[in-house]
Design an enzyme around this catalytic site. Structure first.
Site, PDB file in Angstrom:
ATOM      1  CB  VAL A   5      -0.923  -0.011   1.245  1.00  0.00           C
ATOM      2  CG1 VAL A   5      -1.748   1.269   1.317  1.00  0.00           C
ATOM      3  CG2 VAL A   5      -1.847  -1.232   1.214  1.00  0.00           C
TER       4      VAL A   5
ATOM      5  N   GLY B 226      -7.415   0.843   5.645  1.00  0.00           N
ATOM      6  CA  GLY B 226      -8.162  -0.387   5.427  1.00  0.00           C
ATOM      7  C   GLY B 226      -7.974  -1.008   4.054  1.00  0.00           C
TER       8      GLY B 226
ATOM      9  CG  MET C 268      -3.389  -5.861   4.013  1.00  0.00           C
ATOM     10  SD  MET C 268      -1.885  -6.119   4.947  1.00  0.00           S
ATOM     11  CE  MET C 268      -2.331  -5.549   6.555  1.00  0.00           C
TER      12      MET C 268
ATOM     13  CE1 TYR D 149      -1.264 -10.596   4.708  1.00  0.00           C
ATOM     14  CE2 TYR D 149       0.992 -10.511   5.500  1.00  0.00           C
ATOM     15  CZ  TYR D 149       0.038 -10.151   4.573  1.00  0.00           C
ATOM     16  OH  TYR D 149       0.370  -9.349   3.516  1.00  0.00           O
TER      17      TYR D 149
ATOM     18  CG  PHE E 289       4.649 -17.305  -3.422  1.00  0.00           C
ATOM     19  CD1 PHE E 289       3.507 -16.745  -2.879  1.00  0.00           C
ATOM     20  CD2 PHE E 289       5.081 -18.537  -2.926  1.00  0.00           C
ATOM     21  CE1 PHE E 289       2.815 -17.399  -1.860  1.00  0.00           C
ATOM     22  CE2 PHE E 289       4.382 -19.195  -1.929  1.00  0.00           C
ATOM     23  CZ  PHE E 289       3.261 -18.621  -1.385  1.00  0.00           C
TER      24      PHE E 289
HETATM   25  C1  LIG Z   1       1.619  -3.583   5.596  1.00  0.00           C
HETATM   26  C2  LIG Z   1       0.709  -2.804   4.658  1.00  0.00           C
HETATM   27  C3  LIG Z   1       0.360  -3.683   3.452  1.00  0.00           C
HETATM   28  C4  LIG Z   1      -0.578  -2.462   5.441  1.00  0.00           C
HETATM   29  O1  LIG Z   1      -1.539  -1.886   4.560  1.00  0.00           O
HETATM   30  P1  LIG Z   1      -2.694  -0.940   5.137  1.00  0.00           P
HETATM   31  O2  LIG Z   1      -3.651  -0.679   4.040  1.00  0.00           O
HETATM   32  O3  LIG Z   1      -2.083   0.206   5.805  1.00  0.00           O
HETATM   33  O4  LIG Z   1      -3.361  -1.883   6.228  1.00  0.00           O
HETATM   34  P2  LIG Z   1      -4.856  -1.728   6.792  1.00  0.00           P
HETATM   35  O5  LIG Z   1      -5.180  -0.284   6.939  1.00  0.00           O
HETATM   36  O6  LIG Z   1      -5.780  -2.531   5.951  1.00  0.00           O
HETATM   37  O7  LIG Z   1      -4.717  -2.394   8.200  1.00  0.00           O
HETATM   38  C5  LIG Z   1      -5.289  -3.621   8.536  1.00  0.00           C
HETATM   39  C6  LIG Z   1      -4.893  -3.946   9.935  1.00  0.00           C
HETATM   40  O8  LIG Z   1      -3.500  -4.273   9.976  1.00  0.00           O
HETATM   41  C7  LIG Z   1      -2.837  -3.441  10.923  1.00  0.00           C
HETATM   42  N1  LIG Z   1      -1.508  -3.162  10.384  1.00  0.00           N
HETATM   43  C8  LIG Z   1      -1.235  -2.616   9.217  1.00  0.00           C
HETATM   44  N2  LIG Z   1       0.106  -2.566   9.036  1.00  0.00           N
HETATM   45  C9  LIG Z   1       0.665  -3.103  10.126  1.00  0.00           C
HETATM   46  C10 LIG Z   1       2.008  -3.351  10.541  1.00  0.00           C
HETATM   47  N3  LIG Z   1       3.052  -3.016   9.765  1.00  0.00           N
HETATM   48  N4  LIG Z   1       2.221  -3.954  11.741  1.00  0.00           N
HETATM   49  C11 LIG Z   1       1.181  -4.304  12.513  1.00  0.00           C
HETATM   50  N5  LIG Z   1      -0.120  -4.103  12.175  1.00  0.00           N
HETATM   51  C12 LIG Z   1      -0.367  -3.501  11.000  1.00  0.00           C
HETATM   52  C13 LIG Z   1      -3.701  -2.196  11.007  1.00  0.00           C
HETATM   53  O9  LIG Z   1      -3.495  -1.535  12.231  1.00  0.00           O
HETATM   54  C14 LIG Z   1      -5.082  -2.792  10.914  1.00  0.00           C
HETATM   55  O10 LIG Z   1      -5.396  -3.380  12.168  1.00  0.00           O
HETATM   56  P3  LIG Z   1      -6.907  -3.606  12.680  1.00  0.00           P
HETATM   57  O11 LIG Z   1      -7.453  -4.731  11.868  1.00  0.00           O
HETATM   58  O12 LIG Z   1      -6.744  -3.988  14.105  1.00  0.00           O
HETATM   59  O13 LIG Z   1      -7.642  -2.325  12.441  1.00  0.00           O
HETATM   60  C15 LIG Z   1       1.342  -1.483   4.189  1.00  0.00           C
HETATM   61  O14 LIG Z   1       1.669  -0.718   5.310  1.00  0.00           O
HETATM   62  C16 LIG Z   1       2.589  -1.715   3.358  1.00  0.00           C
HETATM   63  O15 LIG Z   1       2.513  -1.751   2.142  1.00  0.00           O
HETATM   64  N6  LIG Z   1       3.756  -1.887   4.015  1.00  0.00           N
HETATM   65  C17 LIG Z   1       5.019  -2.149   3.334  1.00  0.00           C
HETATM   66  C18 LIG Z   1       5.017  -3.455   2.562  1.00  0.00           C
HETATM   67  C19 LIG Z   1       4.662  -4.666   3.428  1.00  0.00           C
HETATM   68  O16 LIG Z   1       5.168  -4.823   4.509  1.00  0.00           O
HETATM   69  N7  LIG Z   1       3.782  -5.520   2.899  1.00  0.00           N
HETATM   70  C20 LIG Z   1       3.372  -6.713   3.568  1.00  0.00           C
HETATM   71  C21 LIG Z   1       3.695  -7.829   2.660  1.00  0.00           C
HETATM   72  S1  LIG Z   1       3.563  -9.379   3.455  1.00  0.00           S
END
Ligand SMILES: CC(C)(COP(=O)(O)OP(=O)(O)OC[C@H]1O[C@@H](n2cnc3c(N)ncnc32)[C@H](O)[C@@H]1OP(=O)(O)O)[C@@H](O)C(=O)NCCC(=O)NCCS
Length: 433
Positions: free
Chosen positions: A105, A113, A115, A145, A433
């Site tokens: 994201v 929200g 993800m 996750y 992957f």
């Molecule tokens: C991690 C990432 C995908 C999260 O996307 P996002 O759209 O901000 O996530 P959301 O807003 O949908 O959050 C969903 C939930 O996850 C939690 N969350 C999001 N990122 C988090 C993190 N890095 N650590 C812990 N919790 C996290 C949010 O607080 C939210 O919690 P809730 O369900 O209790 O409300 C985004 O920050 C990103 O792209 N990070 C860098 C790449 C990465 O790490 N990708 C993961 C690949 S496995």
């Protein structure tokens, strides 16, 4: 023209489960190709500086129609790659599972929200179309996750074997045909490696069928991606009849007090039988100039730990690896084999995928299982995350129960179910992957 996506829509998913207020409207569609992903992936991961060769393979692997792009005002702001994988499950050959990767994201849109929305869209679509019953992913951050019902389903171990500890214990003499070592380039060995991969596919749950670009990805060796290490080399263990195993490895030069102390980094090692397996490890531990042999991600029960005369010296460090989730409890649980016959009623909590909630009677056998809805009293209560952790036969139900994450409602149910779910050897996935 953009391809239609099974997940397409203008608004958010029907049931926002986050406690956060709904995010602004985003457009969701299938990407046209990998170029739609590069900006967001680069922003989310702090750069995307791989070589053009690596990008080309990643682009080839992308399945646009199974992937998801979120856009704000026409500009990409979130990505999810979906892969059609064939994965060995406990007690079965390879079965279709849905792989998720490149969940990213853009920093300007995070924590709204997106993800959650993308994961929910993907799981809902798999459920309504009765596609793959299990979803798997590699988690960059393990804490992410569990809330989406994914549990740590396999583990990997990293090894650092110093030159002083390279002695291997002797087993019974091998009376098979003598093995010969060949050292070659991965490209030249591709067909032989593909044959070994096919032969070892059913060896453990978690193993993936790797053909075409999936295999080429492992063998690719663009100089720009070596970061100071030497080129990728391939050892083959062969006898008169063919190749029985391979190892992919690199040498990195190093000197201590003018003595060579090279690092031998093992990227992959796979063999069709124990003799070829030990032969390859012996060869790697005996590489000239070698000071330390490292392997970043081996199975948690890798036989080399039983081969080393001094396994402690390898400093094995265990970590979580593949995360798995039941898309549909009944299809996921009846689609794998079990170690024992057992009957257990599971009370599943799964707010993200409400179609999974409630009680399921699971009757296991060594060749298959039945899983149907029931009104009977539950024997075990657990969430989708714990179910994900035991799906591939790796996570321990006993451990989860002792941690308070699984409730035993009938005495003895944990041990009976644990014996059925557990798989030996442990699950392991050699592919990221
Ligand atoms: C991690 C990432 C995908 C999260 O996307 P996002 O759209 O901000 O996530 P959301 O807003 O949908 O959050 C969903 C939930 O996850 C939690 N969350 C999001 N990122 C988090 C993190 N890095 N650590 C812990 N919790 C996290 C949010 O607080 C939210 O919690 P809730 O369900 O209790 O409300 C985004 O920050 C990103 O792209 N990070 C860098 C790449 C990465 O790490 N990708 C993961 C690949 S496995």
């Amino acid at each position: 023209m953009h391809s239609p996506s099974p997940f397409s829509s203008k608004s958010r998913s029907p049931e926002p489960l986050s406690s956060k207020p709904p995010s602004p409207d985003y457009d969701f569609r299938a990407p046209d190709d990998w170029s739609d992903f590069t900006e967001v992936v680069g922003l989310a991961y702090g750069g995307y500086d791989h070589s053009p060769e690596h990008r080309a393979t990643v682009a080839e692997l992308l399945e646009p129609k199974r992937s998801l792009l979120a856009c704000a005002a026409g500009r990409p702001c979130a990505t999810l790659a979906g892969y059609s994988l064939d994965m060995t499950l406990p007690g079965t050959g390879p079965r279709p599972v849905f792989g998720i990767g490149y969940v990213a994201v853009s920093p300007a849109h995070r924590r709204r929200g997106l993800m959650r929305d993308m994961i929910l869209r993907v799981l809902s679509d798999l459920h309504t179309t009765r596609a793959e019953p299990v979803a798997v992913l590699n988690a960059t951050e393990p804490a992410l996750y569990g809330r989406f019902g994914f549990g740590a389903a396999s583990q990997a171990v990293s090894l650092t074997i110093p030159v002083e500890a390279r002695a291997l214990a002797e087993g019974p003499a091998d009376d098979g045909p003598p093995l010969t070592l060949e050292v070659t380039s991965p490209a030249e060995a591709e067909a032989a490696i593909a044959r070994v991969c096919r032969a070892c596919l059913a060896e453990r749950p978690g193993m993936l069928r790797r053909e075409g670009a999936w295999l080429r990805q492992a063998l690719a060796d663009p100089p720009a991606d070596r970061h100071g290490a030497g080129r990728l080399l391939c050892m083959l263990a062969t006898d008169g009849a063919g190749v029985r195993g391979y190892a992919l490895y690199r040498l990195t030069a190093g000197w201590t007090h003018s003595y060579p102390r090279y690092t031998v980094s093992v990227q992959e090692l796979s063999a069709c039988d124990p003799a070829a397996y030990a032969f390859l490890w012996r060869a790697l531990l005996d590489v000239d100039l070698g000071g330390t042999v490292t392997a970043d991600a081996r199975p948690v029960d890798d036989p080399v730990l039983a081969l080393l005369a001094d396994p402690r010296s390898a400093a094995p460090t265990v970590r979580d690896q593949l995360y798995a989730r039941a898309v549909d409890v009944d299809r996921a649980l009846s689609g794998r084999g079990y170690a024992t016959e057992a009957e257990v009623v599971l009370e599943v909590t799964d707010p993200l995928c409400p179609w999974n909630e409630g009680r399921w009677r699971l009757i296991t056998g060594t060749t298959g299982a039945d899983c149907v809805r029931t009104r009977a009293n539950a024997d075990l209560a657990l969430t989708a995350r714990e179910l994900g952790a035991i799906l591939l036969g790796g996570g321990s139900l006993v451990q989860l129960a002792r941690a308070g994450r699984v409730a035993e409602l009938r005495p003895g149910a944990v041990q009976a179910a644990a014996a059925a779910f557990r798989h030996d050897p442990a699950p392991y996935c050699p592919v990221v992957f």
